[in-house]
Write a protein that holds these residues in place. Sequence first.
Motif, PDB file in Angstrom:
ATOM      1  N   VAL A 161       0.866  -1.181   0.000  1.00  0.00           N
ATOM      2  CA  VAL A 161       0.000   0.000   0.000  1.00  0.00           C
ATOM      3  C   VAL A 161       0.902   1.230   0.000  1.00  0.00           C
ATOM      4  O   VAL A 161       1.558   1.530   1.002  1.00  0.00           O
ATOM      5  CB  VAL A 161      -0.919   0.049   1.239  1.00  0.00           C
ATOM      6  CG1 VAL A 161      -1.833   1.262   1.163  1.00  0.00           C
ATOM      7  CG2 VAL A 161      -1.731  -1.240   1.371  1.00  0.00           C
ATOM      8  N   LEU A 162       0.980   1.891  -1.134  1.00  0.00           N
ATOM      9  CA  LEU A 162       1.776   3.111  -1.246  1.00  0.00           C
ATOM     10  C   LEU A 162       0.860   4.254  -1.666  1.00  0.00           C
ATOM     11  O   LEU A 162      -0.088   4.049  -2.427  1.00  0.00           O
ATOM     12  CB  LEU A 162       2.890   2.948  -2.290  1.00  0.00           C
ATOM     13  CG  LEU A 162       3.952   1.889  -2.006  1.00  0.00           C
ATOM     14  CD1 LEU A 162       4.915   1.787  -3.175  1.00  0.00           C
ATOM     15  CD2 LEU A 162       4.712   2.225  -0.729  1.00  0.00           C
ATOM     16  N   LEU A 183       3.880  -0.801   3.659  1.00  0.00           N
ATOM     17  CA  LEU A 183       2.838   0.183   3.951  1.00  0.00           C
ATOM     18  C   LEU A 183       3.411   1.590   4.037  1.00  0.00           C
ATOM     19  O   LEU A 183       4.382   1.828   4.759  1.00  0.00           O
ATOM     20  CB  LEU A 183       2.186  -0.203   5.300  1.00  0.00           C
ATOM     21  CG  LEU A 183       1.178   0.729   5.918  1.00  0.00           C
ATOM     22  CD1 LEU A 183      -0.033   0.919   5.008  1.00  0.00           C
ATOM     23  CD2 LEU A 183       0.731   0.181   7.268  1.00  0.00           C
ATOM     24  N   GLU A 184       2.787   2.500   3.299  1.00  0.00           N
ATOM     25  CA  GLU A 184       3.205   3.900   3.401  1.00  0.00           C
ATOM     26  C   GLU A 184       2.985   4.422   4.816  1.00  0.00           C
ATOM     27  O   GLU A 184       1.914   4.243   5.407  1.00  0.00           O
ATOM     28  CB  GLU A 184       2.394   4.773   2.430  1.00  0.00           C
ATOM     29  CG  GLU A 184       2.592   6.248   2.730  1.00  0.00           C
ATOM     30  CD  GLU A 184       1.982   7.186   1.700  1.00  0.00           C
ATOM     31  OE1 GLU A 184       0.766   7.145   1.496  1.00  0.00           O
ATOM     32  OE2 GLU A 184       2.739   7.949   1.105  1.00  0.00           O
ATOM     33  N   SER A 185       4.007   5.078   5.376  1.00  0.00           N
ATOM     34  CA  SER A 185       3.895   5.784   6.653  1.00  0.00           C
ATOM     35  C   SER A 185       4.574   7.118   6.403  1.00  0.00           C
ATOM     36  O   SER A 185       5.721   7.344   6.768  1.00  0.00           O
ATOM     37  CB  SER A 185       4.567   4.969   7.767  1.00  0.00           C
ATOM     38  OG  SER A 185       4.268   5.497   9.032  1.00  0.00           O
ATOM     39  N   ASN A 186       3.868   8.016   5.737  1.00  0.00           N
ATOM     40  CA  ASN A 186       4.498   9.168   5.085  1.00  0.00           C
ATOM     41  C   ASN A 186       4.961  10.257   6.038  1.00  0.00           C
ATOM     42  O   ASN A 186       6.075  10.770   5.926  1.00  0.00           O
ATOM     43  CB  ASN A 186       3.535   9.755   4.050  1.00  0.00           C
ATOM     44  CG  ASN A 186       4.091  10.987   3.367  1.00  0.00           C
ATOM     45  OD1 ASN A 186       3.720  12.105   3.696  1.00  0.00           O
ATOM     46  ND2 ASN A 186       5.032  10.777   2.446  1.00  0.00           N
ATOM     47  N   GLN A 209      -6.762  12.712  -0.521  1.00  0.00           N
ATOM     48  CA  GLN A 209      -6.177  12.165  -1.749  1.00  0.00           C
ATOM     49  C   GLN A 209      -4.647  12.240  -1.720  1.00  0.00           C
ATOM     50  O   GLN A 209      -3.999  12.141  -2.769  1.00  0.00           O
ATOM     51  CB  GLN A 209      -6.683  12.951  -2.973  1.00  0.00           C
ATOM     52  CG  GLN A 209      -8.197  12.949  -3.129  1.00  0.00           C
ATOM     53  CD  GLN A 209      -8.696  11.608  -3.618  1.00  0.00           C
ATOM     54  OE1 GLN A 209      -8.176  11.059  -4.584  1.00  0.00           O
ATOM     55  NE2 GLN A 209      -9.699  11.064  -2.956  1.00  0.00           N
ATOM     56  N   GLY A 210      -4.082  12.445  -0.535  1.00  0.00           N
ATOM     57  CA  GLY A 210      -2.634  12.644  -0.442  1.00  0.00           C
ATOM     58  C   GLY A 210      -1.902  11.412   0.061  1.00  0.00           C
ATOM     59  O   GLY A 210      -1.803  10.408  -0.663  1.00  0.00           O
ATOM     60  N   HIS A 211      -1.408  11.503   1.302  1.00  0.00           N
ATOM     61  CA  HIS A 211      -0.535  10.441   1.836  1.00  0.00           C
ATOM     62  C   HIS A 211      -0.934  10.070   3.259  1.00  0.00           C
ATOM     63  O   HIS A 211      -1.477  10.879   4.004  1.00  0.00           O
ATOM     64  CB  HIS A 211       0.920  10.921   1.809  1.00  0.00           C
ATOM     65  CG  HIS A 211       1.453  11.119   0.412  1.00  0.00           C
ATOM     66  ND1 HIS A 211       2.037  10.093  -0.301  1.00  0.00           N
ATOM     67  CD2 HIS A 211       1.455  12.201  -0.401  1.00  0.00           C
ATOM     68  CE1 HIS A 211       2.389  10.538  -1.499  1.00  0.00           C
ATOM     69  NE2 HIS A 211       2.051  11.816  -1.592  1.00  0.00           N
ATOM     70  N   LEU A 212      -0.567   8.856   3.649  1.00  0.00           N
ATOM     71  CA  LEU A 212      -0.922   8.348   4.980  1.00  0.00           C
ATOM     72  C   LEU A 212       0.019   8.889   6.056  1.00  0.00           C
ATOM     73  O   LEU A 212       1.243   8.871   5.894  1.00  0.00           O
ATOM     74  CB  LEU A 212      -0.842   6.821   5.007  1.00  0.00           C
ATOM     75  CG  LEU A 212      -1.929   6.021   4.283  1.00  0.00           C
ATOM     76  CD1 LEU A 212      -1.704   4.533   4.505  1.00  0.00           C
ATOM     77  CD2 LEU A 212      -3.330   6.429   4.742  1.00  0.00           C
ATOM     78  N   SER A 213      -0.563   9.330   7.146  1.00  0.00           N
ATOM     79  CA  SER A 213       0.229   9.724   8.316  1.00  0.00           C
ATOM     80  C   SER A 213       0.702   8.469   9.054  1.00  0.00           C
ATOM     81  O   SER A 213       0.197   7.356   8.825  1.00  0.00           O
ATOM     82  CB  SER A 213      -0.618  10.578   9.266  1.00  0.00           C
ATOM     83  OG  SER A 213      -1.629   9.772   9.850  1.00  0.00           O
ATOM     84  N   GLY A 231       6.177  -9.852   8.794  1.00  0.00           N
ATOM     85  CA  GLY A 231       6.939  -8.619   8.797  1.00  0.00           C
ATOM     86  C   GLY A 231       6.157  -7.463   8.212  1.00  0.00           C
ATOM     87  O   GLY A 231       5.271  -7.652   7.382  1.00  0.00           O
ATOM     88  N   VAL A 232       6.502  -6.259   8.682  1.00  0.00           N
ATOM     89  CA  VAL A 232       5.902  -5.029   8.163  1.00  0.00           C
ATOM     90  C   VAL A 232       7.052  -4.104   7.774  1.00  0.00           C
ATOM     91  O   VAL A 232       7.984  -3.899   8.566  1.00  0.00           O
ATOM     92  CB  VAL A 232       5.017  -4.343   9.234  1.00  0.00           C
ATOM     93  CG1 VAL A 232       4.477  -3.007   8.717  1.00  0.00           C
ATOM     94  CG2 VAL A 232       3.867  -5.268   9.648  1.00  0.00           C
ATOM     95  N   VAL A 233       6.994  -3.587   6.561  1.00  0.00           N
ATOM     96  CA  VAL A 233       7.997  -2.626   6.100  1.00  0.00           C
ATOM     97  C   VAL A 233       7.302  -1.289   5.867  1.00  0.00           C
ATOM     98  O   VAL A 233       6.381  -1.202   5.044  1.00  0.00           O
ATOM     99  CB  VAL A 233       8.667  -3.092   4.787  1.00  0.00           C
ATOM    100  CG1 VAL A 233       9.706  -2.061   4.342  1.00  0.00           C
ATOM    101  CG2 VAL A 233       9.297  -4.469   4.960  1.00  0.00           C
ATOM    102  N   LEU A 234       7.715  -0.282   6.596  1.00  0.00           N
ATOM    103  CA  LEU A 234       7.133   1.052   6.416  1.00  0.00           C
ATOM    104  C   LEU A 234       7.862   1.749   5.271  1.00  0.00           C
ATOM    105  O   LEU A 234       9.093   1.674   5.153  1.00  0.00           O
ATOM    106  CB  LEU A 234       7.245   1.853   7.710  1.00  0.00           C
ATOM    107  CG  LEU A 234       6.564   1.186   8.916  1.00  0.00           C
ATOM    108  CD1 LEU A 234       6.771   2.026  10.168  1.00  0.00           C
ATOM    109  CD2 LEU A 234       5.075   0.952   8.639  1.00  0.00           C
ATOM    110  N   ALA A 235       7.081   2.409   4.425  1.00  0.00           N
ATOM    111  CA  ALA A 235       7.634   2.953   3.182  1.00  0.00           C
ATOM    112  C   ALA A 235       7.196   4.401   2.965  1.00  0.00           C
ATOM    113  O   ALA A 235       6.313   4.901   3.665  1.00  0.00           O
ATOM    114  CB  ALA A 235       7.161   2.089   2.006  1.00  0.00           C
ATOM    115  N   HIS A 236       7.855   5.026   1.980  1.00  0.00           N
ATOM    116  CA  HIS A 236       7.478   6.377   1.536  1.00  0.00           C
ATOM    117  C   HIS A 236       7.519   7.385   2.690  1.00  0.00           C
ATOM    118  O   HIS A 236       6.682   8.292   2.762  1.00  0.00           O
ATOM    119  CB  HIS A 236       6.083   6.346   0.891  1.00  0.00           C
ATOM    120  CG  HIS A 236       5.944   7.249  -0.306  1.00  0.00           C
ATOM    121  ND1 HIS A 236       6.047   8.619  -0.224  1.00  0.00           N
ATOM    122  CD2 HIS A 236       5.687   6.981  -1.605  1.00  0.00           C
ATOM    123  CE1 HIS A 236       5.867   9.156  -1.423  1.00  0.00           C
ATOM    124  NE2 HIS A 236       5.661   8.169  -2.294  1.00  0.00           N
TER     125      HIS A 236
END
Length: 295
Positions: A161-162, A183-186, A209-213, A231-236
């Motif tokens: 999920v990005l 997962l995006e964690s922006n 419509q932007g990014h996830l906090s 596992g969970v990889v936080l991205a972006h």
Amino acid sequence: MTHGGRADEGASDLVGGAVITVTMLGSGSRGNAILIDGSEGTVLVDAGFGVRTLAKRFETAQRAPDDVGAVLLTHEHVDHACGAAAACDRWSWPIHATSATLAALSVQASGSPMLTVPLAERGATTVCGFSVEHAPVPHDAADCRALVLTDVRSGARAGIVLDAGHVPDGLSDFLDRLDLLVLESNHDSALLTNGPYPWPLKQRISGGQGHLSNAEAAHLAAACAHRGLRGVVLAHLSETNNTPDLALGASRDALRKAGWKRDSVSAAPQRLPLSPVRTDGGVGRPAATQLALGL
Ligand SMILES: [Zn+2]
Ligand SMILES: [Zn+2]
């Protein structure tokens, strides 16, 4: 198919030592590319770096472009697709995405030759031994998608999920029974609010419509927690409005409260590959980040 249960409920372990390996080649607003290895092949999710940078990232991760059988795109924004046309031309990769994303990409790539293959609108498409499913996520792109790749041979599942403005109803059901989650964690909301970005950009990032906090990402990660999640990889992660400690702290706390017993949460850097993360909980190769720092 329900979700939101505690992590020790109703999950099954992988059978037969099945492995999916996820290698983040880099993630953030300056470019995204994720290698995913399964039993029968390797796909690259997003190609948001130029060919030269992408080649360097492969080298740092001790991988080769020839390993890749196809590219999957989440959406057409430059930080996810700017290298797609040139890289696919150079390394003969077909590009798989939804029809709307491919149409937006063809405008952006202004006629560069590309072998494009639309993903099935409904149901799964098989790509390099993965059954690929997609679900819409709210973002200011033509047709941004969350992806689930299921290794056809083993059943191991990786979700990606990005770039999501918020978490829509049903997304956690779509991400059911994952072995790995990217997962995006922006951004940290306070850092964004008090940071240097101009007000309209702050509104775009924090808008629907932007990014996830970090808090939104943590909430979704907790909803995906179950015993089989390895596992969970936080991205972006934003380099301006976030820190790895803040992102990791939020998700680790939420996962722990959801009853998840593991501690395999990592944050992908923008400028270097992250050591591979595997569905069997192991590390695939020597730490790419360490290798890069030692060059
Ligand atoms: Zn992006
Ligand atoms: Zn985007």
